[in-house]
Design an enzyme around this catalytic site. Structure first.
Site, PDB file in Angstrom:
ATOM      1  CG  LEU A  23      -1.822  -1.215   1.399  1.00 33.49           C
ATOM      2  CD1 LEU A  23      -2.827  -0.977   2.510  1.00 33.49           C
ATOM      3  CD2 LEU A  23      -2.528  -1.555   0.096  1.00 33.49           C
ATOM      4  NE  ARG A  72       0.824  12.283   9.520  1.00 36.12           N
ATOM      5  CZ  ARG A  72       0.573  11.142  10.156  1.00 36.12           C
ATOM      6  NH1 ARG A  72       0.780  11.051  11.462  1.00 36.12           N
ATOM      7  NH2 ARG A  72       0.136  10.095   9.496  1.00 36.12           N
TER       8      ARG A  72
HETATM    9  C1  UD1 Z   1      -3.219   1.442   9.872  1.00 34.82           C
HETATM   10  C2  UD1 Z   1      -4.079   0.359  10.510  1.00 34.82           C
HETATM   11  C3  UD1 Z   1      -3.781   0.295  12.003  1.00 34.82           C
HETATM   12  C4  UD1 Z   1      -2.304   0.030  12.227  1.00 34.82           C
HETATM   13  C5  UD1 Z   1      -1.457   1.050  11.490  1.00 34.82           C
HETATM   14  C6  UD1 Z   1      -0.014   0.631  11.531  1.00 34.82           C
HETATM   15  C7  UD1 Z   1      -6.133   0.302   9.213  1.00 34.82           C
HETATM   16  C8  UD1 Z   1      -7.564   0.707   9.161  1.00 34.82           C
HETATM   17  N1  UD1 Z   1      -5.459   0.699  10.294  1.00 34.82           N
HETATM   18  O1  UD1 Z   1      -3.629   2.662  10.450  1.00 34.82           O
HETATM   19  O2  UD1 Z   1      -4.529  -0.727  12.601  1.00 34.82           O
HETATM   20  O3  UD1 Z   1      -2.024   0.056  13.595  1.00 34.82           O
HETATM   21  O4  UD1 Z   1      -1.833   1.153  10.098  1.00 34.82           O
HETATM   22  O5  UD1 Z   1       0.805   1.621  10.989  1.00 34.82           O
HETATM   23  O6  UD1 Z   1      -5.680  -0.370   8.313  1.00 34.82           O
HETATM   24  N2  UD1 Z   1      -3.215   3.742   2.409  1.00 34.82           N
HETATM   25  C9  UD1 Z   1      -3.605   3.647   1.093  1.00 34.82           C
HETATM   26  N3  UD1 Z   1      -4.867   4.016   0.758  1.00 34.82           N
HETATM   27  C10 UD1 Z   1      -5.766   4.441   1.674  1.00 34.82           C
HETATM   28  C11 UD1 Z   1      -5.358   4.533   3.023  1.00 34.82           C
HETATM   29  C12 UD1 Z   1      -4.068   4.175   3.360  1.00 34.82           C
HETATM   30  O7  UD1 Z   1      -2.831   3.271   0.231  1.00 34.82           O
HETATM   31  O8  UD1 Z   1      -6.896   4.752   1.280  1.00 34.82           O
HETATM   32  C13 UD1 Z   1      -1.849   3.348   2.760  1.00 34.82           C
HETATM   33  C14 UD1 Z   1      -1.027   4.499   3.308  1.00 34.82           C
HETATM   34  O9  UD1 Z   1      -0.285   5.111   2.277  1.00 34.82           O
HETATM   35  C15 UD1 Z   1      -0.111   3.794   4.297  1.00 34.82           C
HETATM   36  C16 UD1 Z   1      -0.931   2.612   4.774  1.00 34.82           C
HETATM   37  O10 UD1 Z   1      -1.932   2.407   3.801  1.00 34.82           O
HETATM   38  O11 UD1 Z   1       1.044   3.298   3.687  1.00 34.82           O
HETATM   39  C17 UD1 Z   1      -1.529   2.818   6.154  1.00 34.82           C
HETATM   40  O12 UD1 Z   1      -2.445   3.884   6.071  1.00 34.82           O
HETATM   41  P1  UD1 Z   1      -2.638   4.908   7.256  1.00 34.82           P
HETATM   42  O13 UD1 Z   1      -3.672   5.885   6.893  1.00 34.82           O
HETATM   43  O14 UD1 Z   1      -1.315   5.429   7.685  1.00 34.82           O
HETATM   44  O15 UD1 Z   1      -3.224   3.933   8.369  1.00 34.82           O
HETATM   45  P2  UD1 Z   1      -3.224   4.139   9.905  1.00 34.82           P
HETATM   46  O16 UD1 Z   1      -4.324   5.047  10.276  1.00 34.82           O
HETATM   47  O17 UD1 Z   1      -1.882   4.479  10.379  1.00 34.82           O
HETATM   48 CA    CA Z   2       0.180   5.136   9.385  1.00 32.43          CA
END
Ligand code: UD1
Ligand code: CA
Length: 458
Positions: free
Chosen positions: A8, A15
């Protein structure tokens, strides 16, 4: 069994406060996402599917690897939505491993174990115990210690917030299960996102086996959200690298002041002083000594060679027992045979030096081929560029070039030939002869320097 890795990388990375997509920021000279791709490529049967969003084109052109597939997530609607975009590329008989483009230090050994654990069809979750779990999804276990759900921080009760076991986001499961469960996930939660973490409660409801595994070290699952976290992981990575080098027989003056941005291979009994940076592919033999403040890029340095302080060596081959620096600059294509010397304020480029040849001070030698035991005097310049083309200078064995000589290429200086100091050499000098273009010196007898009491000045 086939393994399909989904990475992903669609997040904006706001940030980071950067125009560059977050996953292209570098750690140890490699983009964050490249680290993850390389770890995935270590799984031999892997196909790697990268979910991009923000600046997809930039991301694609910056990343290298085998069996890479790209899919685009047009809107960041959540981690489950991101994985959903990858589904068309996922093989239905594969084990799917989900990784994050901004979690660069994930170890090949850890993900291999996860894939192995998932081989019986289980869902495998990588979790970690943190002193401060804030920001992460919490792992909910029942009385039998079985994982039943993951609750995101924004949806958690006060009691759940106290749980220190958190979700790293990394998981492995059979493609078939993923494909069945993803469409069931909704966005009825605090962030109105499609949470991939909802897979866990779905799996539990289906009485599906959920196994957990912990990383080898916590930094392995640390994400990069801002530049401060990036620098912390960089320092961790560099420190680990220094430790490995020391255990492999390299003495390092200060393990926190050596940076390796690429691949460094080293023999034993090497010495690396402070503030040395290695970039690209660098190979050190045995007994090599590198002084303080040196930059070594894509070069090979043979046994017993010494690179003295403040030198830059790029795209070069430094032979056994050679001495370089202090303050030398070896540009691409410099090749030094055994015991050659390049001293202070010397710049070389695309030039070879034979055995024992010396360019000790203040010279520019470019596009040149120097035989063995040549001595280049201070201030010698190869005039290799006529404004349009580059030309070569050839100097035979045992030739002696006097100080402050301009060698106007193309030109050949023969074996055992000598060039008088201060000459501008435009024609070849045959073997054994002396080439000299100096104007003859005149001494004016009885000449007086004007002085303060000189009448003509009054
Ligand atoms: C996510 C997890 C959380 C975990 C944490 C660890 C979920 C709902 N939550 O939260 O349980 O503890 O990671 O770091 O999965 N991304 C996409 N498309 C999207 C959203 C995110 O590609 O629509 C990618 C982001 O670029 C990133 C990763 O997914 O690399 C995680 O997304 P982020 O929004 O940072 O999730 P967290 O809220 O940190
Ligand atoms: Ca994250």
């Amino acid at each position: 069994m086939a393994t399909d890795v989904v990475i992903l990388a669609a997040g904006r990375g706001t940030r980071m406060k950067s125009r560059l997509p977050k996953v292209l920021h570098c750690l140890a000279g490699r983009p964050l996402l490249q680290h993850v791709v390389d770890a995935g490529n270590d799984l031999k049967t892997a196909r790697i599917i990268i979910v991009t969003g923000h600046e997809s084109e930039k991301v694609r052109s910056a990343i290298n690897g085998e069996a890479l597939f790209y899919v685009e997530q047009k809107q960041p609607l959540g981690t489950a939505h991101a994985v959903q975009q990858a589904v068309p590329e996922i093989r239905s008989d594969a084990t799917v491993l989900i990784l994050y483009g901004d979690v660069p230090l994930i170890q090949p050994a850890t993900i291999q174990t996860m894939v192995d654990m998932a081989a019986d069809g289980s869902l495998v979750l990588l979790t970690v115990l943190l002193g401060d779990p804030s920001g992460y999804g919490r792992i909910i276990r029942d009385q039998a210690q079985e994982v039943v759900a993951i609750v995101e921080e924004k949806d958690a009760s006060q009691q759940q917030l106290d749980i220190c076991e958190v979700n790293t986001g990394v998981m492995a499961l059979p493609a078939e299960k993923l494909k069945n469960w993803l469409p069931v996930i909704d966005n009825k939660n605090a962030q109105q996102e499609y949470y991939l973490t909802d897979l866990i409660s779905l799996a539990h409801q289906h009485h599906y086996k959920i196994k957990t595994l912990q990383p080898l070290f916590p930094q392995e699952v640390e994400g990069v959200n801002n530049r401060s976290q990036l620098s912390r992981l960089e320092r961790y990575y560099q420190r680990q690298h220094s430790e490995q080098l020391m255990l492999a027989g390299v003495t390092i003056a200060d393990p926190d002041r050596v940076d390796v941005r690429g691949k460094l291979t080293a023999g034993i009994d090497n010495y690396i002083d402070v503030n040395v940076v290695f970039e690209g592919d660098v190979q050190l033999g045995n007994n090599v000594s590198i002084g303080p403040n040196c930059l070594i890029i894509n070069s090979r340095i043979a046994d017993g060679a010494e690179i003295k302080a403040n030198s830059i060596v790029e795209g070069s081959l430094v032979g056994p027992d050679c001495v370089v620096g202090p303050f030398a600059r070896l540009r691409a294509g410099t090749e030094m045979a055994e015991s050659a010397k390049i001293g202070n304020f010397v710049e070389t480029k695309n030039s070879s030096l034979g055995k024992g040849t010396k360019i000790n001070h203040l010279s520019y030698v470019g596009d040149a081929c120097l035989g063995a035991n040549v001595n280049i005097g201070a201030g010698t310049i190869t005039c290799n560029y006529d404004g349009l083309n580059k030309h070569r200078t050839t100097i035979g064995d045992n030739a002696f070039i006097g100080s402050n000589t301009s060698l106007v290429a193309p030109v050949t200086i023969g074996k055992n030939a000598t060039v008088g100091a201060g000459s501008t050499i435009t024609c070849d000098v045959p073997d054994g002869e002396l080439g000299l273009t100096r104007a003859k010196q005149q001494n004016i007898e009885g000449w007086k320097r004007p002085g303060k009491n000189d009448e003509s000045l009054q």
